[in-house]
Design an enzyme around this catalytic site. Structure first.
Site, mmCIF file in Angstrom:
data_model
loop_
_atom_site.group_PDB
_atom_site.id
_atom_site.type_symbol
_atom_site.label_atom_id
_atom_site.label_comp_id
_atom_site.label_asym_id
_atom_site.label_seq_id
_atom_site.Cartn_x
_atom_site.Cartn_y
_atom_site.Cartn_z
ATOM 1 C CG LEU A 90 -8.448 0.637 -0.038
ATOM 2 C CD1 LEU A 90 -8.086 -0.792 0.309
ATOM 3 C CD2 LEU A 90 -7.206 1.513 0.054
ATOM 4 C CD GLU A 145 -2.679 0.181 9.271
ATOM 5 O OE1 GLU A 145 -1.486 0.394 9.011
ATOM 6 O OE2 GLU A 145 -3.601 0.454 8.475
ATOM 7 C CG HIS A 165 -6.563 -3.031 8.394
ATOM 8 N ND1 HIS A 165 -7.886 -2.669 8.405
ATOM 9 C CD2 HIS A 165 -5.859 -1.882 8.280
ATOM 10 C CE1 HIS A 165 -7.977 -1.356 8.294
ATOM 11 N NE2 HIS A 165 -6.763 -0.848 8.217
ATOM 12 C CG LEU A 221 -6.298 5.457 0.695
ATOM 13 C CD1 LEU A 221 -5.309 5.267 1.820
ATOM 14 C CD2 LEU A 221 -7.650 5.824 1.266
ATOM 15 C CG ASP A 275 7.246 -1.242 13.068
ATOM 16 O OD1 ASP A 275 6.238 -1.757 13.576
ATOM 17 O OD2 ASP A 275 8.374 -1.286 13.585
ATOM 18 C CB CYS A 328 -16.113 -10.976 -7.610
ATOM 19 S SG CYS A 328 -15.167 -9.795 -8.574
ATOM 20 C CB CYS A 372 -14.938 -12.905 -4.218
ATOM 21 S SG CYS A 372 -13.382 -12.466 -3.428
ATOM 22 N NE ARG A 411 -4.201 0.366 -6.408
ATOM 23 C CZ ARG A 411 -4.683 1.440 -7.035
ATOM 24 N NH1 ARG A 411 -3.928 2.512 -7.158
ATOM 25 N NH2 ARG A 411 -5.906 1.446 -7.523
ATOM 26 C CE1 TYR A 412 -4.760 3.111 -3.032
ATOM 27 C CE2 TYR A 412 -3.826 1.999 -1.127
ATOM 28 C CZ TYR A 412 -4.765 2.061 -2.141
ATOM 29 O OH TYR A 412 -5.695 1.064 -2.263
ATOM 30 C CB SER A 466 5.079 5.850 6.346
ATOM 31 O OG SER A 466 5.016 4.440 6.318
ATOM 32 C CB CYS A 478 -10.696 -8.321 -3.473
ATOM 33 S SG CYS A 478 -11.110 -10.015 -3.928
ATOM 34 C CG MET A 491 -1.823 1.219 1.285
ATOM 35 S SD MET A 491 -2.946 1.165 2.699
ATOM 36 C CE MET A 491 -1.811 1.547 4.030
ATOM 37 C CB CYS A 499 -11.674 -8.182 -10.248
ATOM 38 S SG CYS A 499 -11.063 -9.583 -9.280
ATOM 39 C CE1 TYR A 552 2.615 9.895 8.375
ATOM 40 C CE2 TYR A 552 0.481 10.883 7.890
ATOM 41 C CZ TYR A 552 1.333 9.791 7.868
ATOM 42 O OH TYR A 552 0.889 8.595 7.363
ATOM 43 C CD GLU A 584 -5.832 0.877 14.734
ATOM 44 O OE1 GLU A 584 -6.894 0.311 15.014
ATOM 45 O OE2 GLU A 584 -5.442 1.047 13.569
ATOM 46 N NE ARG A 602 -9.891 13.535 8.080
ATOM 47 C CZ ARG A 602 -10.022 14.074 9.287
ATOM 48 N NH1 ARG A 602 -10.800 15.117 9.469
ATOM 49 N NH2 ARG A 602 -9.360 13.562 10.306
#
Length: 421
Positions: A83, A343, A263, A77, A340, A402, A399, A150-151, A116, A187, A61, A407, A109, A347, A101
């Site tokens: 997602l 999360e 998660h 994202l 790490d 799905c 799935c 991905r983001y 991260s 997925c 991610m 996909c 941050y 969290e 946000r």
């Protein structure tokens, strides 16, 4: 000890039908300490193997490495319908939420230090794994490490362009392995990353680019799409747990409860038939077998947001309830993460453990640079290369519920690479 998850606050402002659809990345907006994202150096090679060179692409991610990257991270994202499905409003609501946000998340941050560590660890793991592969699989050497997030940078598009610049594909051929860094398939995670990889392969090397039926000299892809019970993964988790258990006094050690935290998923995704819950449970059971079933344990789920049902029990609620019953010695184990990130660092460490006020509640170290884990990655890749399979048999099965055409086409493409290997 309620979680102060930014998306939970967001869900109170946004329409209920939007917040109800959030997928499992809510805690991706929590702050982290600052980490430098050093680019992994290329692996030096003396010769090319008979089947080499081979690109090994770590998929994950990702996360913002600096405060300045937060806005683009959130924008990418919220644009991902795999997602966070927002339906016809995706292109409108996604940017609105991201812009709303960004200032608050940037402050969070900055307060912690910003950035991260996921890029740092991903590049380190990939580079070290390739060094081992060069020795254990010389016929497919040299192995060159890549990271595709991905983001956040490096995005899948950037990674693919770098592949081409390095001499893979675009008429030159070559072999690449997409290696998911989510041990358990979902997925929403591996599936989304593979869909993105398929999209950019089509745009940069596919029929749209050349007009041919199937362009010659394209990259030949294969996929390591899941590895939930690999012995090396299990051993790495088990040794980290044993190290944490050793920090308890002998008279308390046997009564420590192990809480494996992963998660969560919305029940709409679970009921669609996503394999993630079953594969996470398989990892937990394999680790407990390796530990000799000597401790009480539970699999719990973190990061639920919004009013709709999510897979439980929630990690935070479980810790609270155990404390109320007098149980104050427990270890939280991030069982679905390979390094790490928010999360774990925010969290679990700051919210759940930090707010509990109990010295007996601890977290097992994340895999990060664990040499057992990096050796496991190399073993998984070597076995995959030797097997000559485009992907697992399981990946080809959608799935039961799905309805995503993207996909379907993505799965067809990667399964269809078998004839080229």
């Amino acid at each position: 000890m309620a979680l102060r998850n930014p998306l939970l606050q967001l869900s109170r402002r946004a329409p209920a039908q939007i917040s109800a659809q959030f997928s499992p990345v809510a805690s991706a907006f929590a702050p982290q300490r600052r980490w430098n994202a050093d680019v992994a150096p290329p692996v030096a090679q003396n010769a090319t193997g008979s089947k080499g060179p081979t690109a090994i692409v770590f998929m994950n991610m990702g996360g913002p490495s600096t405060v300045d990257e937060v806005k683009s991270f959130l924008s990418n994202l919220f644009a991902d319908a795999d997602l966070i499905p927002l339906g016809r409003l995706q292109n409108y609501i996604g940017p609105y939420i991201a812009n709303r946000r960004t200032p608050k998340i940037q402050k969070q941050y900055a307060e912690i230090g910003g950035g991260s560590p996921i890029r740092k660890w991903s590049e380190h793991q990939a580079a070290e794994m390739c060094k081992i592969l060069d020795k254990t699989s010389p016929e497919t050497a040299p192995h060159k490490p890549y990271v595709a997030f991905r983001y956040a940078a490096p995005l899948t598009e950037e990674m693919y362009q770098q592949l081409i610049a390095d001499g893979f594909g675009a008429g030159k051929g070559g072999r690449a392995v997409a290696f998911t860094q989510y041990p358990q398939y979902s997925c929403s995670t591996t599936g989304s990353s593979l869909n993105e990889l398929w999209k950019w392969r089509t745009r940069l090397e596919g029929k749209r680019t050349t007009g041919e039926v199937e362009p010659e000299g394209t990259i030949k892809w294969s996929v390591i799409d899941r590895w939930p019970v690999h012995s090396g993964l299990v051993e790495a988790f088990a040794t980290n747990i044993e190290k944490t258990l050793a920090t308890y006094p002998p008279e308390k050690r046997d009564n420590v409860i192990l809480l494996f935290s992963a998660h969560s998923l919305p029940m709409t995704v679970v009921n669609r038939g996503d394999p993630y819950p079953a594969e996470v449970a398989a990892t937990v059971y394999a680790v407990m077998q390796r530990l000799g079933m000597k401790h009480q344990y539970r699999l719990v789920w973190q990061s639920q947001v919004g009013p709709q049902p999510w897979l439980g029990a929630q990690t935070s609620n479980t810790v609270e309830n155990l404390i109320k019953k007098g149980q104050t010695d427990m270890i939280l184990i991030p069982i679905a993460f390979t390094s790490d990130h928010i999360e774990t660092l925010y969290e679990l460490d700051k919210e759940i453990i930090g707010e509990s006020g109990q010295e007996g509640i601890k977290r097992a170290e994340s895999l990060n640079g664990n040499p057992i884990f990096i050796q496991a990655l190399a073993d998984i890749a070597k076995d995959h290369l030797e097997a000559g399979q485009a992907c697992s048999l399981q990946m080809g099965l959608r799935c039961p519920g799905c309805v995503s055409e993207r996909c379907l086409e993505s799965k067809k493409f990667f399964a269809g690479q078998q004839k080229h290997l």
